[in-house]
Design a protein around this motif. Structure first.
Motif, PDB file in Angstrom:
ATOM      1  N   ARG A 126       1.038  -1.103   0.164  1.00 34.20           N
ATOM      2  CA  ARG A 126       0.000   0.177  -0.095  1.00 34.20           C
ATOM      3  C   ARG A 126       0.602   1.263  -0.273  1.00 34.20           C
ATOM      4  O   ARG A 126       1.690   1.448   0.419  1.00 34.20           O
ATOM      5  N   ALA A 127       0.264   2.238  -0.929  1.00 33.61           N
ATOM      6  CA  ALA A 127       1.165   3.592  -1.191  1.00 33.61           C
ATOM      7  C   ALA A 127       0.643   4.662   0.321  1.00 33.61           C
ATOM      8  O   ALA A 127      -0.823   4.654   0.047  1.00 33.61           O
ATOM      9  N   SER A 128       1.389   5.230   0.769  1.00 35.50           N
ATOM     10  CA  SER A 128       0.286   6.774   0.984  1.00 35.50           C
ATOM     11  C   SER A 128       0.419   7.566   0.363  1.00 35.50           C
ATOM     12  O   SER A 128      -1.225   8.312   0.560  1.00 35.50           O
ATOM     13  N   GLU A 129       1.268   7.710  -0.715  1.00 34.35           N
ATOM     14  CA  GLU A 129       0.265   9.028  -2.051  1.00 34.35           C
ATOM     15  C   GLU A 129       1.018   8.423  -3.517  1.00 34.35           C
ATOM     16  O   GLU A 129       1.734   7.620  -3.205  1.00 34.35           O
ATOM     17  N   ASP A 130       0.351   9.130  -4.311  1.00 35.23           N
ATOM     18  CA  ASP A 130       1.019   8.902  -5.811  1.00 35.23           C
ATOM     19  C   ASP A 130       2.027  10.635  -5.974  1.00 35.23           C
ATOM     20  O   ASP A 130       1.609  11.662  -4.940  1.00 35.23           O
ATOM     21  N   LEU A 131       2.688  10.204  -7.075  1.00 33.29           N
ATOM     22  CA  LEU A 131       3.607  11.024  -7.559  1.00 33.29           C
ATOM     23  C   LEU A 131       2.812  12.636  -7.622  1.00 33.29           C
ATOM     24  O   LEU A 131       3.854  13.802  -7.726  1.00 33.29           O
ATOM     25  N   GLY A 132       1.819  12.837  -8.286  1.00 34.79           N
ATOM     26  CA  GLY A 132       1.050  13.935  -8.565  1.00 34.79           C
ATOM     27  C   GLY A 132       0.603  14.563  -7.566  1.00 34.79           C
ATOM     28  O   GLY A 132       0.656  15.803  -7.524  1.00 34.79           O
TER      29      GLY A 132
END
Length: 295
Positions: A126-132
């Motif tokens: 699971r990621a905390s957010e995307d680079l966008g």
């Protein structure tokens, strides 16, 4: 156990059991919806015994080509072992009770129960957010951080290109997992071996705002080939955005670059309009990037 509603849009949804079994023999509990794309939806999930948190991606576009693409994506993810490529955890199938919704008139929406369908899923870190989102305030990302990430991502692309062309590199597909930026979403990959290109002849291939010139030209009906130079262009565009907070549209100049001066020649070449003048492979790009960073 309870039911969870899985949907990309309001026209169709699926009700599934919130306990799903992965091919690793573990049970995962499906939680809140995180994101949705053109073909799939992502929910949070937790491994039942440990409580560890992951993301589960359900494929909801179930035509044969889409199923084959999803299977191809899963097999690619299973093979990768790199800190800058999203880590595969497990895969499986969930049975979903389908509900279709259609607006008959101004008075309301008509619901119709459809048949049960098998929904393939893949469980990932699971990621905390995307680079966008992460790069919207690029001044907060120090060069020491983004330079290390650029180098790791460029080397990860080399591994990907040994097996396939990614073709869909954009800020939203670069995820922040712990302290690492990782490449994700292999749904548009074109394998070098192991099967045909599953794209339709008239299908747009590539991220709408981040396409390479040859990808744009192909969508216009030109005969441009999509190769590693396209992946290099897209990744370099993301690097430019993460550094400068702007898209490298048009002819870039050194005065447009806000990062370390020694990196500009590498970015400039990777972003050239004519792909014959760019780095011809992701390996060449990665070596040039590493040379500029460590010298």
């Amino acid at each position: 156990m309870s039911q969870v509603q899985i949907f990309r849009n309001l026209k169709r949804s699926y009700s599934i059991n919130d306990h799903i079994m992965g091919d690793d023999g573990k049970v995962y509990i499906v939680g809140e919806r995180i994101a949705a794309g053109g073909n799939a939806v992502v929910h949070e999930c937790n491994e039942k015994l440990s409580g560890d948190s992951y993301a589960v991606k359900f494929q909801l576009e179930l035509h044969q080509r889409r199923r084959e693409r999803f299977h191809r994506e899963v097999e690619l993810l299973r093979d990768f072992d790199d800190p800058h490529i999203i880590r595969f955890i497990a895969t499986g199938v969930a049975t979903g009770a389908r509900t279709d919704r259609s607006k008959r008139n101004v008075r309301g929406v008509v619901q119709r129960q459809g048949r049960d369908e098998e929904l393939p899923f893949v469980i990932l870190m699971r990621a905390s957010e995307d680079l966008g989102k992460h790069a919207k305030t690029p001044q907060k990302i120090p060069p020491a951080t983004y330079l290390a990430q650029f180098l790791g991502l460029s080397k990860a692309l080399v591994k990907i290109n040994e097996k396939a062309l990614h073709r869909d590199i954009k800020p939203e597909n670069i995820l922040v997992v712990g302290s690492a930026w990782v490449i994700s979403d292999f749904g548009l990959c074109d394998l070098h071996e192991g099967g045909p290109d599953l794209s339709r002849v008239d299908e747009r291939i590539g991220p709408a705002q981040w396409m390479s010139p040859e990808a744009f030209n192909k969508n216009l009906g030109c005969l441009d080939a999509i190769g590693q130079t396209s992946d290099v262009f897209q990744l370099a565009s993301v690097f430019w955005y993460a550094t400068c907070g702007r898209h490298p549209t048009g002819i870039v100049r050194e005065t447009d670059w806000r990062g370390p001066a020694e990196l500009y020649p590498v970015m400039e070449r990777a972003l050239l309009h004519n792909n014959q003048n760019r780095y011809q492979t992701s390996a060449e790009f990665s070596v040039a990037l590493e040379t500029a960073i460590i010298r």
